[in-house]
Design a protein around this motif. Structure first.
Motif, PDB file in Angstrom:
ATOM      1  N   ASP A 278       0.842  -1.192   0.000  1.00  0.00           N
ATOM      2  CA  ASP A 278       0.000   0.000   0.000  1.00  0.00           C
ATOM      3  C   ASP A 278       0.880   1.246   0.000  1.00  0.00           C
ATOM      4  O   ASP A 278       2.081   1.167  -0.244  1.00  0.00           O
ATOM      5  N   SER A 279       0.293   2.384   0.293  1.00  0.00           N
ATOM      6  CA  SER A 279       1.029   3.640   0.185  1.00  0.00           C
ATOM      7  C   SER A 279       2.057   3.831   1.295  1.00  0.00           C
ATOM      8  O   SER A 279       2.944   4.676   1.175  1.00  0.00           O
ATOM      9  N   ILE A 280       1.965   3.068   2.375  1.00  0.00           N
ATOM     10  CA  ILE A 280       2.882   3.216   3.502  1.00  0.00           C
ATOM     11  C   ILE A 280       3.673   1.941   3.772  1.00  0.00           C
ATOM     12  O   ILE A 280       4.881   1.981   4.006  1.00  0.00           O
ATOM     13  N   TYR A 281       3.000   0.799   3.733  1.00  0.00           N
ATOM     14  CA  TYR A 281       3.620  -0.449   4.167  1.00  0.00           C
ATOM     15  C   TYR A 281       3.628  -1.512   3.065  1.00  0.00           C
ATOM     16  O   TYR A 281       2.773  -1.534   2.176  1.00  0.00           O
ATOM     17  N   THR A 282       4.618  -2.405   3.195  1.00  0.00           N
ATOM     18  CA  THR A 282       4.633  -3.659   2.448  1.00  0.00           C
ATOM     19  C   THR A 282       4.296  -4.771   3.431  1.00  0.00           C
ATOM     20  O   THR A 282       4.918  -4.880   4.498  1.00  0.00           O
ATOM     21  N   THR A 283       3.308  -5.578   3.102  1.00  0.00           N
ATOM     22  CA  THR A 283       2.883  -6.675   3.971  1.00  0.00           C
ATOM     23  C   THR A 283       3.444  -7.989   3.436  1.00  0.00           C
ATOM     24  O   THR A 283       3.305  -8.286   2.250  1.00  0.00           O
ATOM     25  N   MET A 284       4.081  -8.765   4.319  1.00  0.00           N
ATOM     26  CA  MET A 284       4.734 -10.006   3.912  1.00  0.00           C
ATOM     27  C   MET A 284       4.287 -11.160   4.797  1.00  0.00           C
ATOM     28  O   MET A 284       4.025 -10.987   5.988  1.00  0.00           O
ATOM     29  N   MET A 285       4.212 -12.351   4.190  1.00  0.00           N
ATOM     30  CA  MET A 285       4.048 -13.588   4.948  1.00  0.00           C
ATOM     31  C   MET A 285       5.449 -14.153   5.172  1.00  0.00           C
ATOM     32  O   MET A 285       6.128 -14.549   4.233  1.00  0.00           O
ATOM     33  N   GLU A 286       5.866 -14.159   6.413  1.00  0.00           N
ATOM     34  CA  GLU A 286       7.256 -14.506   6.753  1.00  0.00           C
ATOM     35  C   GLU A 286       7.553 -15.978   6.489  1.00  0.00           C
ATOM     36  O   GLU A 286       6.703 -16.851   6.693  1.00  0.00           O
ATOM     37  N   ILE A 287       8.781 -16.242   6.042  1.00  0.00           N
ATOM     38  CA  ILE A 287       9.262 -17.619   5.914  1.00  0.00           C
ATOM     39  C   ILE A 287      10.563 -17.729   6.701  1.00  0.00           C
ATOM     40  O   ILE A 287      11.281 -16.755   6.912  1.00  0.00           O
ATOM     41  N   GLY A 288      10.860 -18.956   7.140  1.00  0.00           N
ATOM     42  CA  GLY A 288      12.102 -19.183   7.872  1.00  0.00           C
ATOM     43  C   GLY A 288      11.951 -18.913   9.355  1.00  0.00           C
ATOM     44  O   GLY A 288      10.979 -19.331   9.989  1.00  0.00           O
ATOM     45  N   GLU A 289      12.940 -18.192   9.921  1.00  0.00           N
ATOM     46  CA  GLU A 289      13.056 -17.951  11.366  1.00  0.00           C
ATOM     47  C   GLU A 289      13.166 -19.292  12.098  1.00  0.00           C
ATOM     48  O   GLU A 289      14.098 -20.019  11.858  1.00  0.00           O
ATOM     49  N   TRP A 290      12.230 -19.641  12.976  1.00  0.00           N
ATOM     50  CA  TRP A 290      12.349 -20.898  13.725  1.00  0.00           C
ATOM     51  C   TRP A 290      11.909 -22.112  12.903  1.00  0.00           C
ATOM     52  O   TRP A 290      12.070 -23.244  13.330  1.00  0.00           O
ATOM     53  N   VAL A 291      11.363 -21.879  11.713  1.00  0.00           N
ATOM     54  CA  VAL A 291      10.920 -22.960  10.833  1.00  0.00           C
ATOM     55  C   VAL A 291      12.034 -23.273   9.840  1.00  0.00           C
ATOM     56  O   VAL A 291      12.609 -22.365   9.238  1.00  0.00           O
ATOM     57  N   SER A 292      12.352 -24.542   9.677  1.00  0.00           N
ATOM     58  CA  SER A 292      13.443 -24.922   8.785  1.00  0.00           C
ATOM     59  C   SER A 292      13.043 -24.721   7.330  1.00  0.00           C
ATOM     60  O   SER A 292      11.862 -24.733   6.969  1.00  0.00           O
ATOM     61  N   SER A 293      14.058 -24.537   6.500  1.00  0.00           N
ATOM     62  CA  SER A 293      13.902 -24.369   5.062  1.00  0.00           C
ATOM     63  C   SER A 293      13.009 -23.153   4.758  1.00  0.00           C
ATOM     64  O   SER A 293      12.872 -22.247   5.563  1.00  0.00           O
ATOM     65  N   ASP A 294      12.386 -23.162   3.566  1.00  0.00           N
ATOM     66  CA  ASP A 294      11.607 -22.007   3.110  1.00  0.00           C
ATOM     67  C   ASP A 294      10.123 -22.216   3.366  1.00  0.00           C
ATOM     68  O   ASP A 294       9.292 -22.107   2.461  1.00  0.00           O
ATOM     69  N   ASN A 295       9.763 -22.481   4.609  1.00  0.00           N
ATOM     70  CA  ASN A 295       8.367 -22.678   4.977  1.00  0.00           C
ATOM     71  C   ASN A 295       7.836 -21.442   5.694  1.00  0.00           C
ATOM     72  O   ASN A 295       8.581 -20.705   6.344  1.00  0.00           O
ATOM     73  N   TYR A 296       6.524 -21.231   5.601  1.00  0.00           N
ATOM     74  CA  TYR A 296       5.900 -20.104   6.292  1.00  0.00           C
ATOM     75  C   TYR A 296       6.007 -20.285   7.801  1.00  0.00           C
ATOM     76  O   TYR A 296       5.792 -21.377   8.328  1.00  0.00           O
ATOM     77  N   SER A 297       6.306 -19.188   8.490  1.00  0.00           N
ATOM     78  CA  SER A 297       6.313 -19.217   9.950  1.00  0.00           C
ATOM     79  C   SER A 297       4.931 -18.931  10.513  1.00  0.00           C
ATOM     80  O   SER A 297       4.649 -19.237  11.667  1.00  0.00           O
ATOM     81  N   GLY A 298       4.078 -18.317   9.699  1.00  0.00           N
ATOM     82  CA  GLY A 298       2.734 -17.967  10.151  1.00  0.00           C
ATOM     83  C   GLY A 298       2.592 -16.516  10.563  1.00  0.00           C
ATOM     84  O   GLY A 298       1.483 -16.041  10.798  1.00  0.00           O
ATOM     85  N   ARG A 299       3.719 -15.805  10.666  1.00  0.00           N
ATOM     86  CA  ARG A 299       3.650 -14.393  11.046  1.00  0.00           C
ATOM     87  C   ARG A 299       3.483 -13.509   9.814  1.00  0.00           C
ATOM     88  O   ARG A 299       4.163 -13.700   8.808  1.00  0.00           O
ATOM     89  N   ILE A 300       2.588 -12.530   9.918  1.00  0.00           N
ATOM     90  CA  ILE A 300       2.411 -11.522   8.876  1.00  0.00           C
ATOM     91  C   ILE A 300       3.135 -10.256   9.323  1.00  0.00           C
ATOM     92  O   ILE A 300       2.911  -9.760  10.421  1.00  0.00           O
TER      93      ILE A 300
END
Length: 304
Positions: free
Chosen positions: A134-156
């Motif tokens: 949008d005009s201010i933010y980019t919204t992402m579905m996070e991958i990685g962090e405590w999850v191995s490989s390129d899987n979604y962590s569930g955090r937006i």
């Protein structure tokens, strides 16, 4: 009628407030028209991609209209835009620096096409799939962090668009939606090396043939567009001798969203192929083998 007459008299007695109220009414009308237009597009366009881009385009146009309306309304002359913008920028540059950068970042993203919804990017140390801009933010579905490989962590995650000016942006899917991946296979000394090579290359070639065919055409476009040398997209195998085993390094190209599942399939098929060799090819492991225990003679006299 009396109430209207009272309002008219009050506005005539307070001209500054009259100007401000007229401005607010105009802004509300413009915003209302933009919202109605966005709602019409959302209901009538069947293609979600075209629908999303149309709504974002109308949003950007709406901001531009509001800026032009504000400047022309308070300066009284469109020719005074340069002076008005200069005075406005000098007054709010410090207090609204982050907001200004975010809006500038959104325009930069929209027109330069740094990334778009659906792309997988890494920015400011955060990796994920872009689901909205949008005009201010980019919204992402996070991958990685405590999850191995390129899987979604569930955090937006909502990230300020200002970050496009503050560091590198890694895009996994723009222009070339493939990445190179690799993994190592330890083969025990004494195994049939040529047979192991044949099994690995055959499995990789059969499994990755679709990716290789699709990536060749894409890579040609990249080579023609950018100053970059040509690269080999077919699976390659490199062998290294170590102290404990013969290390096979398989390098291959894969769809950026299918890295984990592809590695699983390759590992499973290669392991099955090794088992069918009936011991001719054996995977190595980090084990300690005691070859011989030295004999120790204990003499009673020595003890004494």
């Amino acid at each position: 009628m009396e109430s209207l007459e009272l309002i008219k008299q009050w506005l005539e007695a307070h001209p500054s407030w009259a100007v401000f109220i007229k401005y607010i009414v105009l802004v509300v009308m413009v915003i209302g028209f933009i919202q109605l237009l966005r709602r019409f597009i959302r209901k009538n366009l069947p293609n979600s991609k075209v629908k999303y881009r149309s709504q974002k385009g109308i949003e950007v146009i709406g901001y531009l209209i509001l800026i032009i309306l504000t400047l022309s309304y308070f300066t009284g002359n469109i020719k005074d835009f340069t002076l008005a913008i200069g005075l406005l920028s000098a007054g709010v540059a410090i207090t609204l620096q982050e907001l200004i950068l975010s809006i500038a970042g959104s325009l930069y993203i929209f027109f330069i096409k740094v990334y778009k919804p659906g792309d997988r990017i890494e920015i400011n140390g955060i990796k994920g799939d872009v689901i909205d801009v949008d005009s201010i933010y980019t919204t992402m579905m996070e991958i990685g962090e405590w999850v191995s490989s390129d899987n979604y962590s569930g955090r937006i995650i909502k990230l300020s668009n200002a970050f496009v000016f503050k560091g590198p942006i890694y895009n996994y899917s723009m222009d070339f939606p493939f990445i190179w991946d690799e993994f190592n296979l330890p083969i025990r000394y004494g195994s049939d090396i040529e047979l192991a090579k044949d099994i690995i290359i055959k499995v990789a070639t059969d499994t990755l043939s679709e990716y290789v065919v699709d990536s060749i055409a894409k890579w040609k476009d990249v080579v023609e567009r950018y100053y970059i040398e040509d690269a080999k997209v077919e699976p390659t195998l490199a062998i290294t001798m170590t102290d404990n085993w013969i290390q096979f390094n398989l390098r291959y190209i894969v769809d950026y969203k299918k890295r984990r599942v592809t590695k699983h399939i390759l590992s499973e098929l290669i392991s099955k192929g090794f088992e069918e060799t009936k011991g001719k090819v054996v995977l190595a492991s980090s084990t300690v083998e005691i070859v011989r225990i030295p004999t120790v003679n204990i003499n009673e006299k020595d003890i004494t």
